[in-house]
Design a protein around this motif. Structure first.
Motif, PDB file in Angstrom:
ATOM      1  N   PRO A 126     -11.732  -7.245  -8.294  1.00 54.09           N
ATOM      2  CA  PRO A 126     -10.754  -6.329  -8.744  1.00 54.09           C
ATOM      3  C   PRO A 126     -10.861  -4.925  -8.249  1.00 54.09           C
ATOM      4  CG  PRO A 126     -12.033  -7.568 -10.671  1.00 54.09           C
ATOM      5  CD  PRO A 126     -12.503  -7.957  -9.168  1.00 54.09           C
ATOM      6  N   TYR A 127     -12.055  -4.623  -7.520  1.00 51.74           N
ATOM      7  CA  TYR A 127     -12.346  -3.285  -6.659  1.00 51.74           C
ATOM      8  C   TYR A 127     -12.113  -3.252  -5.377  1.00 51.74           C
ATOM      9  CZ  TYR A 127     -14.250  -2.829 -11.379  1.00 51.74           C
ATOM     10  OH  TYR A 127     -14.621  -3.198 -12.663  1.00 51.74           O
ATOM     11  N   TYR A 128     -12.236  -4.410  -4.947  1.00 47.61           N
ATOM     12  CA  TYR A 128     -12.251  -4.467  -3.259  1.00 47.61           C
ATOM     13  C   TYR A 128     -11.206  -5.824  -2.650  1.00 47.61           C
ATOM     14  CZ  TYR A 128     -15.950  -0.930  -3.645  1.00 47.61           C
ATOM     15  OH  TYR A 128     -16.899  -0.018  -3.907  1.00 47.61           O
ATOM     16  N   THR A 129     -10.575  -5.311  -1.560  1.00 55.63           N
ATOM     17  CA  THR A 129     -10.241  -6.557  -0.820  1.00 55.63           C
ATOM     18  C   THR A 129     -11.012  -6.125   0.553  1.00 55.63           C
ATOM     19  OG1 THR A 129      -8.178  -6.457  -1.583  1.00 55.63           O
ATOM     20  CG2 THR A 129      -8.371  -7.706   0.341  1.00 55.63           C
ATOM     21  N   ILE A 130     -11.844  -7.321   0.755  1.00 56.58           N
ATOM     22  CA  ILE A 130     -12.751  -7.584   1.940  1.00 56.58           C
ATOM     23  C   ILE A 130     -12.165  -8.493   3.192  1.00 56.58           C
ATOM     24  CG2 ILE A 130     -15.042  -7.851   2.649  1.00 56.58           C
ATOM     25  CD1 ILE A 130     -15.640  -7.374  -0.508  1.00 56.58           C
ATOM     26  N   SER A 131     -11.665  -7.915   4.059  1.00 55.51           N
ATOM     27  CA  SER A 131     -11.272  -8.714   5.361  1.00 55.51           C
ATOM     28  C   SER A 131     -12.256  -9.524   5.931  1.00 55.51           C
ATOM     29  CB  SER A 131     -10.431  -8.114   6.281  1.00 55.51           C
ATOM     30  OG  SER A 131     -11.071  -6.870   6.612  1.00 55.51           O
ATOM     31  N   ALA A 132     -12.003 -10.473   6.742  1.00 58.24           N
ATOM     32  CA  ALA A 132     -13.000 -11.382   7.392  1.00 58.24           C
ATOM     33  C   ALA A 132     -13.818 -10.353   8.229  1.00 58.24           C
ATOM     34  CB  ALA A 132     -12.443 -12.422   8.067  1.00 58.24           C
ATOM     35  N   GLY A 133     -15.127 -10.669   8.246  1.00 56.50           N
ATOM     36  CA  GLY A 133     -15.903  -9.831   9.343  1.00 56.50           C
ATOM     37  C   GLY A 133     -16.451  -8.607   8.804  1.00 56.50           C
ATOM     38  N   ARG A 134     -16.041  -8.042   7.458  1.00 55.99           N
ATOM     39  CA  ARG A 134     -16.630  -6.951   6.942  1.00 55.99           C
ATOM     40  C   ARG A 134     -17.751  -7.902   5.835  1.00 55.99           C
ATOM     41  NH1 ARG A 134     -14.254  -1.404   6.191  1.00 55.99           N
ATOM     42  NH2 ARG A 134     -13.200  -1.174   7.980  1.00 55.99           N
ATOM     43  N   VAL A 135     -18.318  -6.539   5.189  1.00 54.94           N
ATOM     44  CA  VAL A 135     -19.433  -7.054   4.416  1.00 54.94           C
ATOM     45  C   VAL A 135     -18.905  -7.496   3.017  1.00 54.94           C
ATOM     46  CG1 VAL A 135     -21.667  -6.156   3.213  1.00 54.94           C
ATOM     47  CG2 VAL A 135     -21.168  -5.558   5.655  1.00 54.94           C
ATOM     48  N   ALA A 136     -19.545  -8.621   2.639  1.00 56.13           N
ATOM     49  CA  ALA A 136     -19.112  -8.966   1.142  1.00 56.13           C
ATOM     50  C   ALA A 136     -19.973  -8.782   0.255  1.00 56.13           C
ATOM     51  CB  ALA A 136     -18.669 -10.691   1.279  1.00 56.13           C
ATOM     52  N   GLY A 137     -21.401  -8.523   0.593  1.00 53.35           N
ATOM     53  CA  GLY A 137     -22.427  -8.196  -0.042  1.00 53.35           C
ATOM     54  C   GLY A 137     -23.887  -8.333   0.760  1.00 53.35           C
ATOM     55  N   LEU A 138     -25.013  -8.911  -0.051  1.00 52.64           N
ATOM     56  CA  LEU A 138     -26.113  -8.946   0.722  1.00 52.64           C
ATOM     57  C   LEU A 138     -27.186  -9.945   0.359  1.00 52.64           C
ATOM     58  CD1 LEU A 138     -28.248  -7.727  -1.531  1.00 52.64           C
ATOM     59  CD2 LEU A 138     -27.392  -5.561  -0.783  1.00 52.64           C
ATOM     60  N   GLN A 139     -27.950 -10.184   1.083  1.00 51.07           N
ATOM     61  CA  GLN A 139     -29.153 -10.871   0.746  1.00 51.07           C
ATOM     62  C   GLN A 139     -30.419 -10.434   1.228  1.00 51.07           C
ATOM     63  OE1 GLN A 139     -29.346 -14.669   3.083  1.00 51.07           O
ATOM     64  NE2 GLN A 139     -27.737 -13.881   4.489  1.00 51.07           N
ATOM     65  N   GLN A 140     -31.512 -10.780   0.333  1.00 51.32           N
ATOM     66  CA  GLN A 140     -32.620 -10.367   0.388  1.00 51.32           C
ATOM     67  C   GLN A 140     -33.951 -11.444   0.261  1.00 51.32           C
ATOM     68  OE1 GLN A 140     -31.650  -6.567  -2.347  1.00 51.32           O
ATOM     69  NE2 GLN A 140     -33.922  -6.607  -1.805  1.00 51.32           N
ATOM     70  N   THR A 141     -35.091 -11.472   0.793  1.00 55.24           N
ATOM     71  CA  THR A 141     -36.099 -12.454   0.339  1.00 55.24           C
ATOM     72  C   THR A 141     -37.239 -11.505   0.468  1.00 55.24           C
ATOM     73  OG1 THR A 141     -34.827 -14.039   1.526  1.00 55.24           O
ATOM     74  CG2 THR A 141     -37.202 -14.457   1.356  1.00 55.24           C
ATOM     75  N   ALA A 142     -38.151 -11.876  -0.512  1.00 58.87           N
ATOM     76  CA  ALA A 142     -39.484 -11.548  -0.654  1.00 58.87           C
ATOM     77  C   ALA A 142     -40.443 -12.562  -0.761  1.00 58.87           C
ATOM     78  CB  ALA A 142     -39.677 -10.506  -1.866  1.00 58.87           C
ATOM     79  N   ARG A 143     -41.580 -12.468  -0.276  1.00 61.07           N
ATOM     80  CA  ARG A 143     -42.660 -13.620  -0.098  1.00 61.07           C
ATOM     81  C   ARG A 143     -44.042 -13.106  -0.326  1.00 61.07           C
ATOM     82  NH1 ARG A 143     -39.527 -16.848   3.896  1.00 61.07           N
ATOM     83  NH2 ARG A 143     -38.153 -15.313   4.725  1.00 61.07           N
ATOM     84  N   GLY A 144     -44.659 -13.922  -1.482  1.00 62.62           N
ATOM     85  CA  GLY A 144     -45.867 -13.454  -1.835  1.00 62.62           C
ATOM     86  C   GLY A 144     -46.891 -14.478  -1.389  1.00 62.62           C
TER      87      GLY A 144
END
Lengths: 331, 331
Positions: free
Chosen positions: B236-254
């Motif tokens: 509803p807030y953004y139109t994101i064209s191919a090649g742009r950032v759609a979001g993120l991922q992150q990993t943490a390891r113990g």
């Protein structure tokens, strides 16, 4: 916390699985073992395959209670509270905390209110804790369900399903669900109470209702129905031809405000291809959870019993249920 | 229990969601509301859409604390303990219990040991309880994981994955995960700390380790990485064209005993087709759990906060974490 001295009462498959796990845990020491018939006179360490320990299995748990004065009894003799009530009373009067796999003890307030009240009073008087638990009842169809409702602002209804392939389970379990009987034999044995099906659905519904503040007016627990093999299926113990009983299914329904709001479905049969534990919570937001494959019952029951020990010891004395314990975990 | 008088501090999206839920619950009464900038001077009942209540929003929470002397503060202002520490201290010194959605407060002993120690001492001195919680951290990647380990006799390793489609989430959330930026902008904003990614993975790992008795020697938390849209996606807030950032991922390891034993993976992006919360516990027995679709975060955070109130009030005073509470449930 100080080391807990443990007495095992009931050395069937579950009791032994519990005792084996105890033997691996720091902070717990087995000081006694008792069974009416099994392994009597044998060294319990040798029974468990962990080497001689000097703890002899006795058929007289009362004598052992007096001799070893355990801090904790781990008890696994029967599914029915009336069968185990005296045993638990004896343990409490000997000053021992008790965790039992007795299914009806997991939430005894509804089916056995006066026994429950007596046990609670007695446990308070002797300043010990009594808990009934296991994987089911005790975990999959109640405690886990409760925790999942914590993400909900509203809960409208709950449906829980456990479907297990009985092929991997021990022979006594397969017998209990009627495997390899004809449909007529199944109904005869069910009527004669020679097979029981799963005990605990009503207890799980009552526990859920109590914890959530829902007044469960009525619980309808269907008689177990046979699941008929549609093709030949087999387990290490039985070969079941098409048309014979592969296992059973049973459903229990809890009614709140005149509506069915808690539904528990249990299916255990030889040859189940799709094994899972599933929880659907209709609410805001909704929760749809699947554990697949279904949790292995015997090993998990031993784990839940042993992992409940330390949280239970932190509770005030009395008859406790799983909703009273701190969030359980492996430890 | 007597009715609890509640003060809301922080009236962003989460604070309002919490307050709306409080307005529906018996046993809780909102007696104050405070935000530095939002709704100041307005009637808080009208802000919530529940009709005039006479509770005016104030920009000065210290004054409100003195005037209304709440039993409980529900606090939602920042993810970082250093930002909220003084606010929480003020609440504690005013004799109020505190539940905060501050992510770092969910398990502050590792990143902020001295602040945690001070808060714990102060809470004990003033005989109140302080808890940081929410859906994540606080539930999906820690409390729920812990409960599932209770069926295990042994736990070797734990992998938890949360994948959410950010399209349904509020604009501020989408902005926080870098939606619609170029990759270069994403990296610039990340370096400038203008976008943070998810806060809480380290806290969840530390909480799991503590509850299970694992000594987590080291936690490796990767910097969030952009997830690039492979085709045009929109919210509803953004139109994101191919090649742009759609979001993120992150990993943490113990790491425990030199081995990676707890792994948490978080992915939030616009257009995620497969949304789920997944927990794998390698142990005896194993547990493979999926919640699908993923739990709706904002609504669930409000639910977890409010459903934690009564269990928290049963705890002894001090700084508490989710592992200290009785099994949470909807109530």
């Amino acid at each position: 916390m100080k080391e807990l001295r443990v007495l095992h009462i009931g050395l069937g498959a579950i009791g032994l699985e519990v005792a084996k796990l105890v033997s691996k845990k720091s902070g717990l020491r087995t000081v006694g073992a008792s069974d009416l018939v099994k392994y009597v006179g044998e060294d319990f360490g040798e029974v468990l395959g962990v080497g001689k320990t000097g703890v002899k299995v006795s058929s007289d748990y009362r004598r052992v209670l007096k001799e070893v004065k355990p801090d904790l009894v781990l008890h696994a003799t029967s599914s029915y509270l009336q069968d185990v009530y005296e045993q638990i009373v004896d343990c409490v009067k000997a000053g021992a905390n008790v965790i039992s796999t007795c299914e009806e003890l997991s939430y005894p307030y509804r089916k056995h209110p006066s026994l429950a009240k007596n046990l609670d009073h007695l446990a308070k008087e002797y300043r010990v804790r009594v808990l009934g638990t296991g994987v089911n009842p005790g975990f999959l169809m109640d405690t886990l369900v409760l925790l999942l409702t914590a993400v909900c602002q509203e809960v409208y209804s709950i449906v829980v399903e456990r479907v297990i392939d009985a092929s991997h389970r021990r022979e006594a379990f397969q017998r209990k669900i009627g495997a390899a009987l004809t449909e007529a034999e199944f109904k005869g044995k069910m009527a004669a109470k020679e097979i029981s099906g799963h005990v605990g659905l009503e207890e799980s519904i009552a526990l859920i209702g109590d914890a959530m503040g829902w007044v469960v007016e009525r619980i309808e627990a269907e008689q177990p129905e046979p699941i008929i093999a549609s093709k030949e299926v087999s387990s290490p113990y039985y070969t079941i031809s098409a048309g014979r009983v592969a296992g059973l299914q049973q459903t229990a329904r809890g009614f709140v405000d005149g509506k069915e709001r808690i539904t528990l479905v249990f299916k255990a049969y030889v040859g189940a291809e799709d094994e899972y534990d599933r929880i659907h919570i209709l609410g805001n937001p909704e929760v749809h959870q699947t554990i697949k494959p279904a949790i292995q019952g015997d090993r998990a029951t031993a784990a839940v019993v042993v992992n409940s020990i330390w949280p239970l010891m932190k509770c005030r004395p009395g008859l406790r249920t799983m909703k009273d314990l701190q969030t359980l975990s492996f430890r």
